[in-house]
Motif scaffolding. Structure first.
Motif, PDB file in Angstrom:
ATOM      1  N   TYR A 169      -2.221  -1.638   1.565  1.00  0.00           N
ATOM      2  CA  TYR A 169      -2.985  -2.757   0.982  1.00  0.00           C
ATOM      3  C   TYR A 169      -3.789  -2.237  -0.207  1.00  0.00           C
ATOM      4  O   TYR A 169      -4.562  -1.290  -0.074  1.00  0.00           O
ATOM      5  N   VAL A 170      -3.599  -2.867  -1.369  1.00  0.00           N
ATOM      6  CA  VAL A 170      -4.330  -2.438  -2.564  1.00  0.00           C
ATOM      7  C   VAL A 170      -5.267  -3.579  -2.973  1.00  0.00           C
ATOM      8  O   VAL A 170      -4.824  -4.588  -3.526  1.00  0.00           O
ATOM      9  N   LEU A 176      -4.074 -11.701   6.271  1.00  0.00           N
ATOM     10  CA  LEU A 176      -3.112 -10.642   5.974  1.00  0.00           C
ATOM     11  C   LEU A 176      -3.354  -9.455   6.907  1.00  0.00           C
ATOM     12  O   LEU A 176      -4.480  -8.939   6.986  1.00  0.00           O
ATOM     13  N   ILE A 177      -2.292  -9.033   7.603  1.00  0.00           N
ATOM     14  CA  ILE A 177      -2.434  -7.877   8.503  1.00  0.00           C
ATOM     15  C   ILE A 177      -1.401  -6.818   8.114  1.00  0.00           C
ATOM     16  O   ILE A 177      -0.197  -7.116   8.039  1.00  0.00           O
ATOM     17  N   THR A 178      -1.887  -5.616   7.806  1.00  0.00           N
ATOM     18  CA  THR A 178      -0.966  -4.508   7.552  1.00  0.00           C
ATOM     19  C   THR A 178      -1.379  -3.362   8.467  1.00  0.00           C
ATOM     20  O   THR A 178      -2.575  -3.073   8.604  1.00  0.00           O
ATOM     21  N   ASP A 179      -0.411  -2.778   9.080  1.00  0.00           N
ATOM     22  CA  ASP A 179      -0.661  -1.616   9.923  1.00  0.00           C
ATOM     23  C   ASP A 179      -1.801  -1.879  10.926  1.00  0.00           C
ATOM     24  O   ASP A 179      -2.696  -1.044  11.113  1.00  0.00           O
ATOM     25  N   GLY A 180      -1.808  -3.073  11.480  1.00  0.00           N
ATOM     26  CA  GLY A 180      -2.807  -3.434  12.494  1.00  0.00           C
ATOM     27  C   GLY A 180      -4.173  -3.778  11.929  1.00  0.00           C
ATOM     28  O   GLY A 180      -5.090  -4.120  12.676  1.00  0.00           O
ATOM     29  N   LYS A 181      -4.336  -3.714  10.607  1.00  0.00           N
ATOM     30  CA  LYS A 181      -5.659  -3.988  10.028  1.00  0.00           C
ATOM     31  C   LYS A 181      -5.688  -5.381   9.392  1.00  0.00           C
ATOM     32  O   LYS A 181      -4.760  -5.768   8.676  1.00  0.00           O
ATOM     33  N   ASP A 182      -6.769  -6.114   9.697  1.00  0.00           N
ATOM     34  CA  ASP A 182      -6.943  -7.470   9.168  1.00  0.00           C
ATOM     35  C   ASP A 182      -7.677  -7.409   7.824  1.00  0.00           C
ATOM     36  O   ASP A 182      -8.813  -6.945   7.748  1.00  0.00           O
ATOM     37  N   SER A 238      -4.718  -9.080  -5.087  1.00  0.00           N
ATOM     38  CA  SER A 238      -4.571  -7.853  -4.296  1.00  0.00           C
ATOM     39  C   SER A 238      -3.104  -7.742  -3.896  1.00  0.00           C
ATOM     40  O   SER A 238      -2.386  -8.746  -3.914  1.00  0.00           O
ATOM     41  N   LYS A 239      -2.691  -6.535  -3.517  1.00  0.00           N
ATOM     42  CA  LYS A 239      -1.253  -6.303  -3.321  1.00  0.00           C
ATOM     43  C   LYS A 239      -0.969  -5.627  -1.991  1.00  0.00           C
ATOM     44  O   LYS A 239      -1.824  -4.949  -1.439  1.00  0.00           O
ATOM     45  N   VAL A 240       0.288  -5.767  -1.539  1.00  0.00           N
ATOM     46  CA  VAL A 240       0.793  -4.936  -0.448  1.00  0.00           C
ATOM     47  C   VAL A 240       2.031  -4.236  -1.008  1.00  0.00           C
ATOM     48  O   VAL A 240       2.943  -4.891  -1.525  1.00  0.00           O
ATOM     49  N   THR A 241       2.046  -2.886  -0.932  1.00  0.00           N
ATOM     50  CA  THR A 241       3.169  -2.133  -1.508  1.00  0.00           C
ATOM     51  C   THR A 241       4.349  -2.124  -0.544  1.00  0.00           C
ATOM     52  O   THR A 241       4.219  -2.533   0.619  1.00  0.00           O
ATOM     53  N   ARG A 242       5.471  -1.632  -1.025  1.00  0.00           N
ATOM     54  CA  ARG A 242       6.684  -1.540  -0.189  1.00  0.00           C
ATOM     55  C   ARG A 242       6.394  -0.747   1.094  1.00  0.00           C
ATOM     56  O   ARG A 242       6.930  -1.012   2.156  1.00  0.00           O
ATOM     57  N   GLU A 243       5.492   0.224   0.970  1.00  0.00           N
ATOM     58  CA  GLU A 243       5.163   1.065   2.135  1.00  0.00           C
ATOM     59  C   GLU A 243       4.171   0.371   3.061  1.00  0.00           C
ATOM     60  O   GLU A 243       3.818   0.894   4.120  1.00  0.00           O
ATOM     61  N   THR A 256      -1.645 -15.977  10.907  1.00  0.00           N
ATOM     62  CA  THR A 256      -1.504 -14.566  10.498  1.00  0.00           C
ATOM     63  C   THR A 256      -0.257 -14.361   9.646  1.00  0.00           C
ATOM     64  O   THR A 256       0.752 -15.054   9.813  1.00  0.00           O
ATOM     65  N   ALA A 257      -0.368 -13.395   8.742  1.00  0.00           N
ATOM     66  CA  ALA A 257       0.785 -12.953   7.945  1.00  0.00           C
ATOM     67  C   ALA A 257       0.836 -11.440   8.114  1.00  0.00           C
ATOM     68  O   ALA A 257       0.074 -10.709   7.483  1.00  0.00           O
TER      69      ALA A 257
END
Ligand SMILES: CC/C=C\C/C=C\C/C=C\C/C=C\C/C=C\C/C=C/C(=O)SCCNC(=O)CCNC(=O)[C@H](O)C(C)(C)COP(=O)(O)OP(=O)(O)OC[C@H]1O[C@@H](n2cnc3c(N)ncnc32)[C@H](O)[C@@H]1OP(=O)(O)O
Ligand SMILES: Cc1cc2nc3c(=O)[nH]c(=O)nc-3n(C[C@H](O)[C@H](O)[C@H](O)COP(=O)(O)OP(=O)(O)OC[C@H]3O[C@@H](n4cnc5c(N)ncnc54)[C@H](O)[C@@H]3O)c2cc1C
Length: 609
Positions: free
Chosen positions: A212-213, A137-143, A204-209, A97-98
């Protein structure tokens, strides 16, 4: 050499090669050639063929500007770490995981289970300072699924693993030397942090905030590095096949068995039709794979240019062709090398024949860059999709263009009447097209009988793989024919290549006769005519067989084979090699006094001798 010596010696060679590349200097193509003649798997392969292309293909402009100069000067050494202990083929099933931490603007890399350890990446175990790591990739609990990250693994001053990283070599692999020159490695992360800008963000990107884009381009572009390597593996199959065939052909001309009359010399084994029937199709394959490799390189360059212009239309075909041809050519080459060993009789089993080492180093090509069965199933999916779209108004293109003539190909009957008709390119091609299409359509029909398509697909896996192989063989035959239609300098050369092309095609018919007969692509009479023509082609190739392998231009040093020597001076050299064996350093072996003498003496006593 011991494993440690072999590994260190390969480091020495790799660094020397790199020095030569810079000093001479060598062009990119020449550098590849140099690596080829270095002739041992080593960390340079992964750095140049996977780490650098992964950054080029998946990195943003800023990332490329930052990392590529370092990688190009080899100030950092990289590898490609995708496979895990528990998951190789199923890339979407990777477990590493990242997780994005918005507070620190970092990704936390973690290996949650033992099966999530990276396992296999070449160059990882002992050499690489950096890696492209594939992780969920996990952001805000979402895979968001698997993505690529550039990760520093080792301290640049003393090469020790950075805190939070456990790393090492996975141990000895098949064969004595072979792939053991490479430090295939394992790697575990314990909440290891990397800056956000080390996620490869072209797709695809992850912003500073932490938003996930997703990209507006197909996510499969993440697999682009594998497509590029699979393409090169096809040309490499030709090189390896040619090498084995060169050894077996030269030796078959030297070796004599039976047939002596009135005390005269015996028959060269290359004159036996059985030897020719096993050897010449492999010779033909070496040429066939070279030509299809050239074509695949063109296809890959073409798709790359299209992708740069945001044209994704040919991506599925490029994926199917690279996957299918990688699979078909590496399986045939592995089998071919082993067949060449047997063609050399007992001496083929000697290390100094060069064949055991070649086999051991080559055979993992059936597994790396995608297991060969798994890859053919990708081709099968592509074929099923193409068949399902027939009649929809969307004309199949490229290598499936023949499916556009489905109506004709499903009902046509081969018009072969005599053996020579098998030298007609259009008739040969149509036979292969009919067989490939009918096998694909038969699978599609059987699939349609299942309510659940995925369940049907699993049930029919074996048939689907066969249909995919039939399609790939058609591609190889058709590209060989196209090559003959193009410019080949010299009528004699062209004639020789024609013979090889038909040997390649007709031998496939012979080998897969069940397919051709069961699909009614030919009749049993036409099959006999193909065999008849094949025998005649063998007779024509026979006088030129040695010249056809000399044309590969391999030096004795590169071949590394006593049996494949250019001068044919096999027997004295076999003796020389035998005498070099450490067991022959002494006349009486070490262990005689310990084991043999007491044994013999005991028997002598009891026999009262
Ligand atoms: C003496 C000589 C010494 C040395 C030899 C000399 C030279 C060596 C020469 C070259 C060698 C170079 C390098 C060194 C060698 C070895 C290094 C090895 C490295 C590795 O092995 S890296 C790891 C490789 N791993 C794999 O290949 C994994 C295989 N699995 C996959 O690729 C995919 O997961 C799979 C199975 C194709 C797809 O799985 P799945 O069904 O889960 O698909 P997805 O949901 O992910 O995608 C579905 C969708 O995407 C399409 N697709 C899949 N892959 C691609 C792709 N690559 N490109 C484009 N499209 C792709 C797929 O068709 C589906 O499309 P659909 O939805 O049906 O339209
Ligand atoms: C020498 C070598 C070098 C390598 N280098 C690297 C590297 O640099 N980087 C890296 O990331 N990886 C590397 N790998 C790993 C390699 O890419 C994987 O081993 C390969 O992708 C196969 O995956 P697997 O080992 O999980 O096989 P598995 O998928 O476990 O295959 C086992 C069996 O299951 C079958 N199977 C699996 N899935 C299916 C299915 N869906 N349908 C039918 N049958 C199936 C296969 O056909 C096979 O017979 C290397 C491997 C080797 C041997």
């Amino acid at each position: 050499m011991t494993r440690k010596e072999l590994f260190k010696n390969t480091l020495r060679k790799s660094v020397h090669a790199w020095k030569l590349i810079n000093e001479l200097p060598l062009s990119d193509d020449e550098s590849l050639m140099l690596r080829h003649f270095m002739d041992q798997p080593g960390f340079l392969d992964l750095h140049w063929r996977m780490f650098v292309p992964a950054i080029k293909g998946q990195g943003t402009e800023e990332q490329k500007q930052k990392w590529l100069p370092l990688a190009n000067k080899m100030q950092i050494i990289g590898c490609y770490a995708q496979t895990e202990l528990g998951h190789g083929s199923n890339v979407q099933g990777l477990e590493t995981t990242a997780t994005f931490d918005p507070q620190t603007d970092q990704f936390i890399l973690h290996s949650p289970t033992q099966t999530s350890s990276k396992w296999w990446p070449g160059g990882l175990g002992k050499v690489s300072t950096h890696a492209v790591i594939y992780a969920r990739l996990i952001t805000d609990g979402k895979d968001h699924g698997v993505h690529g990250f550039i990760v520093q693994l080792r301290n640049m001053d003393d090469h020790s693993p950075l805190p939070g990283i456990t790393i090492g070599d996975i141990g000895v692999k098949f064969g004595n030397g072979a792939y053991n020159s490479m430090d295939n490695g394992f790697l575990m992360f314990d909440k290891f942090c990397i800056p956000r800008d080390q996620m490869l963000m072209r797709l695809s990107k992850v912003t500073r905030e932490g938003k996930y884009v997703p990209s507006d381009v197909p996510r499969q572009l993440m697999y682009g590095t594998m497509v590029s390597v699979r393409q090169t593996i096809v040309s490499n199959a030709s090189i390896a096949m040619a090498r084995a065939v060169c050894i077996a052909t030269r030796y078959s001309a030297v070796r004599r068995q039976f047939g002596s009359q009135n005390g005269g010399i015996e028959t060269q084994v290359i004159d036996y039709k059985t030897q020719q029937n096993r050897l010449f199709p492999l010779l033909a394959s070496a040429y066939a794979f070279r030509f299809v490799g050239e074509w695949l390189k063109w296809l890959y360059t073409d798709v790359t240019q299209r992708l740069e212009a945001s044209d994704f239309a040919t991506l599925p075909e490029a994926h199917a062709c690279t996957a299918g041809l990688k699979s078909m050519t590496t399986s045939a080459t592995s089998d071919g090398i082993e067949e060449c060993r047997k063609l050399c009789g007992g001496h083929g089993y000697l290390w100094c024949s060069g064949l055991p080492e070649l086999f051991a180093v080559y055979v993992p090509a059936c597994t790396y860059e995608g297991d060969n069965v798994v890859l053919q199933l990708q081709v099968a999916r592509f074929l099923m999709k193409t068949v399902s779209q027939l009649g929809s108004g969307k004309a199949p293109a490229g290598t499936t263009a023949y499916m556009g003539r489905a109506k004709h190909l499903l009902q046509c009957r081969s018009s072969i009447r005599k053996a020579e008709d098998w030298l007609n390119p259009a008739m040969v091609l149509e036979t292969f097209e009919a067989r490939a299409l009918r096998m694909a359509v038969s699978c599609a029909n059987n699939l349609s009988k299942f309510e659940n398509q995925e369940q049907g697909f699993s049930e029919l896996l074996a048939d689907l793989v066969e249909a995919a192989i039939a399609h790939c063989q058609l591609i190889v035959v058709s590209k060989f024919i196209v090559k003959l239609e193009g410019e080949i300098k010299g009528k004699g050369v062209k004639n020789q290549l024609k013979n090889l092309c038909y040997i390649y095609a007709l031998h496939l018919i012979h080998k897969h006769l069940g397919d051709f007969l069961s699909t009614n692509s030919i009749t049993s009479e036409q099959a006999s005519l193909a065999n008849h023509q094949l025998r005649s082609l063998y007779t024509q190739v026979r006088p030129n067989a040695v010249a056809l392998v000399d044309a590969f231009d391999y030096t004795d040093h590169y071949l590394g084979s006593v049996l494949g020597r250019y001068d044919g001076n096999v027997y004295p050299k076999l003796f020389e090699e035998a005498l070099k064996d450490p067991l022959n350093d002494t006349v009486v072996p070490d262990g005689y006094h310990e084991y043999i003498r007491p044994l013999i003496k005991q028997h002598l006593r009891s026999a009262r001798l």
